[in-house]
Scaffold this motif. Structure first.
Motif, mmCIF file in Angstrom:
data_model
loop_
_atom_site.group_PDB
_atom_site.id
_atom_site.type_symbol
_atom_site.label_atom_id
_atom_site.label_comp_id
_atom_site.label_asym_id
_atom_site.label_seq_id
_atom_site.Cartn_x
_atom_site.Cartn_y
_atom_site.Cartn_z
ATOM 1 N N LEU A 60 -8.928 -1.477 2.780
ATOM 2 C CA LEU A 60 -9.858 -2.340 3.511
ATOM 3 C C LEU A 60 -11.302 -1.901 3.373
ATOM 4 O O LEU A 60 -12.217 -2.722 3.539
ATOM 5 N N THR A 61 -11.534 -0.618 3.081
ATOM 6 C CA THR A 61 -12.901 -0.092 3.024
ATOM 7 C C THR A 61 -13.368 0.230 1.608
ATOM 8 O O THR A 61 -14.498 0.690 1.437
ATOM 9 N N MET A 102 -6.625 -5.259 14.567
ATOM 10 C CA MET A 102 -8.001 -5.155 14.072
ATOM 11 C C MET A 102 -8.948 -6.039 14.872
ATOM 12 O O MET A 102 -10.086 -5.651 15.172
ATOM 13 N N THR A 137 0.831 -1.199 0.000
ATOM 14 C CA THR A 137 0.000 0.000 0.000
ATOM 15 C C THR A 137 0.869 1.253 0.000
ATOM 16 O O THR A 137 2.091 1.192 0.090
ATOM 17 N N GLN A 160 -9.603 -4.363 18.094
ATOM 18 C CA GLN A 160 -10.523 -3.246 17.902
ATOM 19 C C GLN A 160 -11.948 -3.735 17.691
ATOM 20 O O GLN A 160 -12.902 -3.173 18.248
ATOM 21 N N SER A 183 -4.047 3.882 0.744
ATOM 22 C CA SER A 183 -3.568 3.545 2.080
ATOM 23 C C SER A 183 -4.214 2.240 2.546
ATOM 24 O O SER A 183 -5.111 1.688 1.893
ATOM 25 N N ASP A 191 -6.180 1.730 5.193
ATOM 26 C CA ASP A 191 -7.592 1.922 5.524
ATOM 27 C C ASP A 191 -8.444 2.013 4.263
ATOM 28 O O ASP A 191 -9.542 1.450 4.202
ATOM 29 N N GLU A 192 -7.954 2.717 3.245
ATOM 30 C CA GLU A 192 -8.707 2.825 1.989
ATOM 31 C C GLU A 192 -8.824 1.465 1.310
ATOM 32 O O GLU A 192 -9.872 1.142 0.733
#
Length: 294
Positions: free
Chosen positions: A129-130, A172, A75, A175, A124, A126-127
């Motif tokens: 994964l989402t 994760m 990433t 969390q 990134s 986060d991007e």
């Protein structure tokens, strides 16, 4: 001669049968004439020229799925992940598919890995994964454009699995566990709050009902006492009325007064006040006696 003729006829029949080619539905046969592309046969019956014409490749026109093994990608924030993809494609040009690229499935796999690295490298963690749908759309458009010259149409690409590094997976998971516990605590608190509200409302309703019952009881008692008082007063009024209607004589009234005095004398009082009308008791008693005798 007869045997030779029979053998020759059998050989000719076998040759004729081998010249008849039936292409199944959703298939295409690429033919060559002396090693050179000649035609593409669709579904149906076809006649092949013996010895000089051959079917070079049988191509399926159905949609196929190619499941590729996980590929390492990095990433934008330097996190290495393993991502495996599934490519759904379909051949629309059998000639280009046959002569455009050698080992087309392997070519799609390599192109898919290269395109995936380019797309993930600009995002990134986060991007990544989402934004699974966004990645699918981008890689599908890129592969479809690149495979047109091979006679292949890429219908869609799906990211089958995204595996971040172990430490990130553990973070994760922690969390997610914390989020689940938080949601459970919120739901528990909401349940307790609702239960408290329900109990308070029930107690309120009970208090109102009890107060209403006491109120109704007191109203009924007051009404009963008032009714009893009215009945007593009515009885007294009726008694006075009856006495007035009877018009008692003075002697009778004196006798009643004497009876009342007897009751007073039986009481606990140490002093008795005698009305002035009763001072001449002897005369009154004598008069009453004479009246009773007569």
């Amino acid at each position: 001669m007869g045997i030779v003729l029979a053998v020759l006829i059998v050989v000719i029949l076998i040759g004729l049968v081998r010249c008849i080619v039936i292409v199944p539905q959703s298939n295409a046969y690429v033919t060559e004439w002396l090693g050179v592309y000649k035609d593409t046969w669709g579904a149906g019956l076809h006649i092949r020229t013996p010895f000089v014409e051959r079917v070079a490749r049988k191509v399926s026109l159905k949609e196929e799925a190619a499941d590729f093994p996980p590929q390492p990608v990095i990433t934008r924030d330097n996190v290495t992940m393993m991502i495996d993809t599934v490519v759904f494609f379909q051949v629309f040009d059998a000639k280009a598919y046959t002569y455009g690229v050698n080992r087309p499935i392997q070519a799609i796999e390599n192109l898919s890995a290269t395109t995936l690295r380019d797309i993930i490298g600009s995002m990134s963690l986060d991007e990544t994964l989402t934004s699974r749908d966004l990645i699918n759309t981008k890689i599908t458009a890129s592969l479809d454009e690149a495979t047109d010259r091979w006679g292949i149409k890429v219908n869609r690409v799906e990211l089958k699995n995204i595996e971040p590094p172990a430490e990130i997976r553990q973070a994760m998971e922690k969390q997610m566990k914390a989020d689940r516990e938080k949601r459970a605590s919120i739901l528990l608190a909401e349940g307790e709050k609702q239960a408290a509200i329900t109990r308070a409302e029930g107690e309120k309703e009970s208090a109102i009902l009890r107060a209403e019952a006491v109120k109704q009881q007191r109203i009924r008692e007051a009404e009963g006492e008032a009714q009893a008082l009215l009945m007593v007063q009515k009885a007294k009024a009726d008694a006075i009325r009856l006495i007035n209607e009877a018009q008692p004589s003075k002697n009778m009234l004196a006798l009643r007064s004497m009876e009342a005095m007897e009751k007073v004398a039986e009481g606990q009082a140490t002093k008795i006040i005698v009305p002035s009308e009763m001072q001449n008791l002897a005369a009154t008693v004598a008069t009453i006696t004479e009246t009773a005798k007569s």
